[in-house]
Each structure stands twice: as structure tokens, then as C-alpha cells.
Design an enzyme around this catalytic site. Structure first.
Site, PDB file in Angstrom:
ATOM      1  CD  GLU A  49      89.149  43.160  25.456  1.00 59.37           C
ATOM      2  OE1 GLU A  49      88.062  43.455  25.981  1.00 59.37           O
ATOM      3  OE2 GLU A  49      90.230  43.298  26.038  1.00 59.37           O
ATOM      4  CD  GLU A  82      95.742  45.794  25.550  1.00 60.38           C
ATOM      5  OE1 GLU A  82      95.374  45.453  26.694  1.00 60.38           O
ATOM      6  OE2 GLU A  82      94.944  46.116  24.660  1.00 60.38           O
TER       7      GLU A  82
HETATM    8  C1  GLA Z   1      92.096  45.666  27.685  1.00 62.71           C
HETATM    9  C2  GLA Z   1      92.121  46.889  26.786  1.00 62.71           C
HETATM   10  C3  GLA Z   1      93.113  47.910  27.244  1.00 62.71           C
HETATM   11  C4  GLA Z   1      93.057  48.112  28.736  1.00 62.71           C
HETATM   12  C5  GLA Z   1      93.208  46.809  29.436  1.00 62.71           C
HETATM   13  C6  GLA Z   1      93.168  46.988  30.911  1.00 62.71           C
HETATM   14  O1  GLA Z   1      93.138  44.829  27.463  1.00 62.71           O
HETATM   15  O2  GLA Z   1      92.407  46.568  25.458  1.00 62.71           O
HETATM   16  O3  GLA Z   1      92.833  49.124  26.623  1.00 62.71           O
HETATM   17  O4  GLA Z   1      91.844  48.714  29.097  1.00 62.71           O
HETATM   18  O5  GLA Z   1      92.132  45.977  29.040  1.00 62.71           O
HETATM   19  O6  GLA Z   1      93.642  48.180  31.342  1.00 62.71           O
END
Ligand code: GLA
Length: 355
Positions: A160, A267
Site C-alpha cells: 500500500e 486478500e
Molecule cells: C490490508 C493488509 C492486510 C490486512 C487487511 C485488513 O489489506 O494488507 O494485512 O491487515 O488490510 O485486515
């Protein structure tokens, strides 16, 4: 109109029926990893406690062949003080994976949040210089990647780093304020030095929204042009029932891979809520159906792009626990995954395995 709706429902019924039949026929031990054997590994984000719980452990082993530590390897938990690492939780996950022949994705080495406060400050509490911060980053990456060398096949190196604002490329984090954008390239170099065989990813959310997508592309192109050892981009895929569209997902995959890098879905979850924070409607039959269709359509995009996608990971195991239960609205229960609160496959599961 009614005819179209009825046709849609019939189709969905057939898909689900076919899926249920496929699971039944193949024996109850067949899981996502088996259905997707010719495509990509299918992973799940886990905690050490889940691996100790017999029912959750059994589900994980039946369905998945890759693990990502949900929090255990983030900088704060694993490196709480400058001269102290806390390895127990990360070791437990890696040992479990080794014992059961599962892959591990390391997550993550450099992020603007869940970073220990000491990282950016000297003894007087003043911000450190760029040189000091890069040295600390290097030591951190060498220690963590080095410890799991040969046991973790892929790392989210930087998480990010791209801004959400349309008028800037880089997130204005402390990393950026102290180092400019150099820390990104450096992090990849350090990780590659620590384990030359690890596959290295830049990981990000909102990667399908055209404006953010183009900024992420810009960053990746800079890295690739600078010769950074970046092998792929992680699309976090925290998606909703309507957004992003299948076409947008496909466009993003095609754009990023035009740089010669791979994609992993890192994710994945599909929230049953949209942007309205006051919405507490819960999991209605309509939402369940929409989610089933969405999961089916999304996995079709993934299968169609199998030459580019080298892994798909869900963020959390079942609706028993999701990070979305406390975000963005604390205490609002969400139902974003393929298994319900009793760890049973949902209709959405069937739509993913019926193809
Ligand atoms: C982001 C992070 C993850 C996690 C999510 C929310 O996407 O990359 O590690 O913390 O937020 O849980």
C-alpha cells in the site's frame, strides 16, 4: 423481464446443483485446492490459534494449499523493539505449513501501518534520518526473510505505498516523508539479497479502480524500469457485491502483466455491504444469491487469466471471523467468505467449484 430472471435463477440452481454433485461425487475430501489444481494454489490467511483448533485445522487442510499469516509477520508484531524479534507466532505458522506440505506467502515487510513506533524515531523521540531508516529496514528484512529462506516462497515486500488521492502518486507515509520513494526499490533489493529464490510482490488495494490502477501501474513500471527484483503485483481484492466489475478486474490483470510480471490475488473477500455505513441489513437471501453469482463470475475471470495468476488467497477462513466484522463499522457482522459460521460451504462455494 420475468423470463430473464427465472432463466437466471434456473441457471444458478443448475450451477449449484452441479457443484454439490461434483463435491459429492469426488468424495468429501476434495477441496478448492483440488478443483484448482491445474490453475493456481488456493490460500487462506490464518492465525496460529486457528491452526490449533481441530475443526478449523481440518477445513484448512481439506481446502487450501497455501497459507498467509494474517498478522504474525507484520513489522509491529514480529519486531516489537529494535533488538527484539517475536518469532513464536510466525514460526508456528511456518512449521505447520512445513509439516503439512503447504506453501507460505510472507506478509508483509514494509507497510505504513502496524509498524512499531521505534522504527521511525531515535532515543530522543525525533524522526530518524533516511540513512538510519533504510539501515533499519534492511536489518529487518534480512532477519525476517533470512529466517524463513526456502520455507516462504513469496513475499509481499511493500504494502500500500500508492496514494488514494488522485493528485499524488505516493502515499504520504512516514516511510515516504523520511526516504522519498527510494524505500520501495530498496525494500525489494534487500528482500532479494536475503532470499534470491523468493518471488517478490508489491501488494495493494483498489487496484482495479481506473485511476488508482494507473497509479499502481506507474509505480510498478518505475520499479521494473529501474531493474528492481519485483516479480508480481498482489491485488488485495477486498471487493463488494457490485464492485469492481469482472471487466475491470480483467483489464487490471491485463495492464499489470503487460509489464512482464505476474499477478496474485492476495486478500480476497466479498463484503455484503456497500459504502453506506448505516446499512445493517445483514445477510439476506438476495445478498446470498448476489454473492454466489459474484464469486462464480470472479473465479471465471481468474481461470480465464490462469497464465498470469500464480495464486489466489482468501482473507480469513470462514464467516465465523472476518476482519470486516470490525471494519469499517465496528461490530457490524459481515459474511464475506465461502464457508459459513459453522465452517460449512456456502452456495458461493459451489459456484466457485462448478466449472
Ligand atoms: C490490508 C493488509 C492486510 C490486512 C487487511 C485488513 O489489506 O494488507 O494485512 O491487515 O488490510 O485486515
Amino acid at each position: 423481464m420475468l423470463k430473464v430472471i427465472l432463466k437466471g435463477r434456473l441457471l444458478l440452481f443448475l450451477i449449484i446443483f452441479k457443484g454439490a454433485a461434483a463435491v459429492a461425487q469426488s468424495g468429501s475430501d476434495k477441496g478448492l485446492k483440488d478443483f484448482y489444481k491445474g490453475y493456481f494454489p488456493v490460500g487462506v490467511a490464518v492465525t496460529p490459534a486457528q491452526l490449533r483448533d481441530p475443526a478449523q485445522q481440518a477445513l484448512i487442510l481439506q481446502q487450501f494449499n497455501s497459507l498467509t499469516p494474517e498478522n504474525a509477520m507484520k513489522m509491529g508484531p514480529i519486531h516489537p523493539e529494535e533488538n527484539r524479534y517475536y518469532w513464536n507466532d510466525a514460526d508456528a505458522i511456518v512449521n505447520f505449513a512445513q509439516q503439512h506440505g503447504l506453501k507460505v506467502r510472507g506478509h508483509n515487510l514494509c507497510w505504513h501501518t502496524q509498524t512499531p513506533a521505534w522504527m521511525f524515531r531515535d532515543k530522543e523521540g525525533k524522526l530518524v534520518t533516511k540513512e538510519v531508516l533504510l539501515e533499519r529496514l534492511k536489518q529487518h528484512i534480512y532477519a525476517v526473510v533470512g529466517r524463513y529462506k526456502g520455507k516462504i516462497y513469496a513475499w509481499d515486500v511493500v504494502n500500500e505505498a500508492v496514494a488514494d488521492e488522485n493528485d499524488r502518486l505516493y502515499r504520504n507515509s512516514l516511510w515516504y516523508q523520511i526516504c522519498g520513494d527510494d524505500y520501495i526499490l530498496k525494500a525489494f533489493q534487500y528482500a532479494h539479497e536475503a532470499d534470491p529464490d523468493a518471488v517478490l510482490f508489491y501488494n495493494e488495494y483498489g487496484t482495479e479502480q481506473p485511476k488508482k490502477r494507473d497509479r499502481v501501474f506507474q509505480l510498478l513500471k518505475k520499479l521494473v524500469d529501474a531493474g528492481a527484483p519485483v516479480n508480481g503485483v498482489g491485488l488485495q481484492a477486498h471487493w463488494s457485491l457490485t464492485d469492481p466489475g469482472a471487466g475491470q478486474i480483467n483489464d487490471a490483470i491485463k495492464l499489470y502483466t503487460s509489464l512482464g510480471i505476474k499477478v496474485q490475488i492476495t486478500e480476497l473477500d466479498i463484503s455484503v455491504y456497500g459504502p453506506d455505513r448505516r446499512d445493517t441489513t445483514g445477510y439476506t437471501p438476495e445478498r446470498e444469491q448476489k454473492q454466489t453469482e459474484r464469486y462464480g463470475a470472479i473465479f471465471k475471470v481468474f481461470r480465464d487469466n490462469k497464465q498470469y495468476i500464480t495464486g489466489v488467497t482468501f482473507w480469513n477462513l470462514s464467516d465465523r471471523h472476518s476482519w470486516l466484522d470490525s471494519f469499517p463499522v465496528p461490530g457490524r457482522k459481515n459474511y464475506p467468505l465461502l464457508f459459513d459460521q459453522n465452517l460449512q460451504p456456502k452456495k458461493a462455494y459451489q459456484s466457485v467449484v462448478s466449472f
